[in-house]
Design an enzyme around this catalytic site. Structure first.
Site, PDB file in Angstrom:
ATOM      1  N   HIS A 142       0.828  -1.203   0.000  1.00  0.00           N
ATOM      2  CA  HIS A 142       0.000   0.000   0.000  1.00  0.00           C
ATOM      3  C   HIS A 142       0.869   1.263   0.000  1.00  0.00           C
ATOM      4  CE1 HIS A 142      -3.216   2.813   0.870  1.00  0.00           C
ATOM      5  NE2 HIS A 142      -2.575   3.225   1.933  1.00  0.00           N
ATOM      6  N   ASP A 242     -11.509   2.772   7.013  1.00  0.00           N
ATOM      7  CA  ASP A 242     -11.051   4.137   7.280  1.00  0.00           C
ATOM      8  C   ASP A 242     -11.362   5.000   6.053  1.00  0.00           C
ATOM      9  OD1 ASP A 242      -9.879   6.138   8.709  1.00  0.00           O
ATOM     10  OD2 ASP A 242      -7.836   5.606   8.146  1.00  0.00           O
TER      11      ASP A 242
HETATM   12 MN    MN Z   1      -6.144   4.649   7.210  1.00  0.00          MN
END
Ligand code: MN
Length: 425
Positions: A142, A242
């Site tokens: 990521h 998130d």
């Molecule tokens: Mn995050």
């Protein structure tokens, strides 16, 4: 303290389906509103919610040192603060009460009618009152993808990334339980040629596929948590979406990092699956090269093999699975994150929540955000209804699932769902 609740051969007298996320070996903890609108701490086996406050009042926890009202609260913070020995005693006792062959509660219809609920009779709440929320950035794939997209593909991973579990302090007030819809956020975006920033509803609303762990009181201010002890202070895990607004994020993040593009909402699954229940699913993480500094060196089996999935469900349509990832891809483990968090003497308290950061795997179908899956909109994701998605549209529901499976034992987290509603006026 043995983990007898984890014994894979145990069966319950409750009726459960074979592939449930919540077999008798799970015994997660959560907070719910009962059919009488009373808030209580509970657990779940199969599709039954179990009122731990009622069980305690009826004497089923006799012999375990617990205050009278420990389960009659609107958060798990005090129970979590009681520490690991108490969590284990309670989990083992719940396992005994519902074990096949134990007739004490099974044959007491009065008690059963007080203690047991079906899932449609209850309403799940936030399991903890989150004091502080920290978000890490612990997936190498990521961090590399985002570094390529936002900055420079040649130097995607900054030199500190392989040395420090990078994180930032998030906001706890906007952490919400699964099923709570949210409105598309407003914000500023990068200026065009006239030099004036854009303003309006975000056009690039995204999810982030994460897990989060919840801590007990770990250290006093000024003291640090050694890596060997770090897991003693981790109560359990939830799934964590998130939510992120990429256009707001891109304009605001230099020089101090994430702010309003990240703090408008974060959705969690409502049942905290204990670290104890996940013990059978330990695995090695990615090799850490260069070796971390000594205070972060942990040894083998520091990761957990948890399958992760994201689906998008447009309004009135079937869902499409858009990503399959795994918690084991985390470069920095939870223990390394907690140890690093306290290395400067920062105190961590009961009910604090630590997000993993987006968990992307090595392949294009294992990326944990639309930013990466669509490569910032260059490669739209095709849905089953024939439509495309670059980011999340109004009235889309994002569904996250997480489960472990090994030798016929499945331990899961249920679902973590959130729907994006149109922006308010
Ligand atoms: Mn995050």
């Amino acid at each position: 303290m043995p983990l007898s609740a984890n014994n894979p051969t145990k069966k319950t007298w409750l009726e459960t389906s074979a592939n449930t996320d919540f077999p008798i070996q799970n015994i997660p903890f959560g907070v719910f509103l009962t059919r009488d609108d009373i808030i209580t701490i509970g657990t779940r086996i199969g599709d039954f919610a179990i009122d731990l406050g009622a069980l305690h009042q009826l004497g089923y926890f006799e012999g375990i040192e617990l205050t009278d009202d420990i389960f009659m609260q609107d958060s798990l913070n005090d129970f979590i603060a009681d520490g690991r020995k108490t969590w284990r005693l309670v989990r083992n006792r719940v396992s005994d009460i519902f074990l096949e062959g134990n007739s004490k509660l099974r044959d007491n219809q009065d008690h059963r009618s007080i203690v047991l609920f079906t899932m449609d009779e209850i309403e799940m709440q936030l399991p903890v009152d989150v004091g502080d929320y920290t978000d890490f950035y612990a997936s190498k794939e990521h961090a590399t993808n985002v570094g390529s997209l936002f900055r420079d593909p040649e130097n995607a991973l900054l030199p500190n990334w392989l040395r420090i579990p990078i994180g930032y302090h998030g906001r706890s007030s906007s952490i919400i339980p699964s099923g709570t819809p949210i409105h598309r956020p407003y914000g500023q975006t990068k200026p065009g040629d006239d030099g004036i920033p854009g303003f309006g509803p975000s056009k690039l609303v995204d999810f982030e596929l994460e897990m989060a762990f919840i801590t007990t009181d770990a250290n006093h201010i000024g003291h640090r948590v050694p890596i060997k002890e770090a897991e003693d202070y981790i109560f359990g895990l939830v799934q964590f979406n998130d939510w992120s607004a990429r256009d707001i994020q891109a304009w605001e993040y230099v020089p101090l990092g994430p702010f309003l593009g990240k703090n408008f909402a974060s959705t969690i699954s409502p049942w905290i699956v204990t670290l104890d229940a996940l013990e059978p699913f330990r695995t090695n993480g990615p090799k850490q090269d260069p070796a971390p500094l000594p205070y972060l060196q942990q040894g083998d089996n520091k990761n957990f093999d948890i399958n992760l999935q994201v689906a998008i469900k447009p309004e009135g349509d079937e869902e499409t699975v858009v990503a399959n990832s795994n918690f084991k891809y985390m470069y920095w483990s939870m223990a390394q994150q907690l140890t690093h968090h306290t290395v400067n003497g920062c105190n961590v308290r009961s009910g604090d929540m630590m997000g993993s950061g987006t968990i992307s795997g090595p392949t294009k179908d294992s990326y944990g955000s639309m930013l990466e899956l669509s490569w910032r909109g260059q490669n739209p994701v095709l849905l089953k209804n024939g439509k495309e998605r670059k980011f999340i549209q109004d009235n889309d529901t994002v569904i996250m699932r997480a489960y472990c499976e090994k030798d016929g034992l499945r331990i899961g987290f249920g679902e973590c769902n959130g729907k994006i509603l149109p922006a308010l006026d």
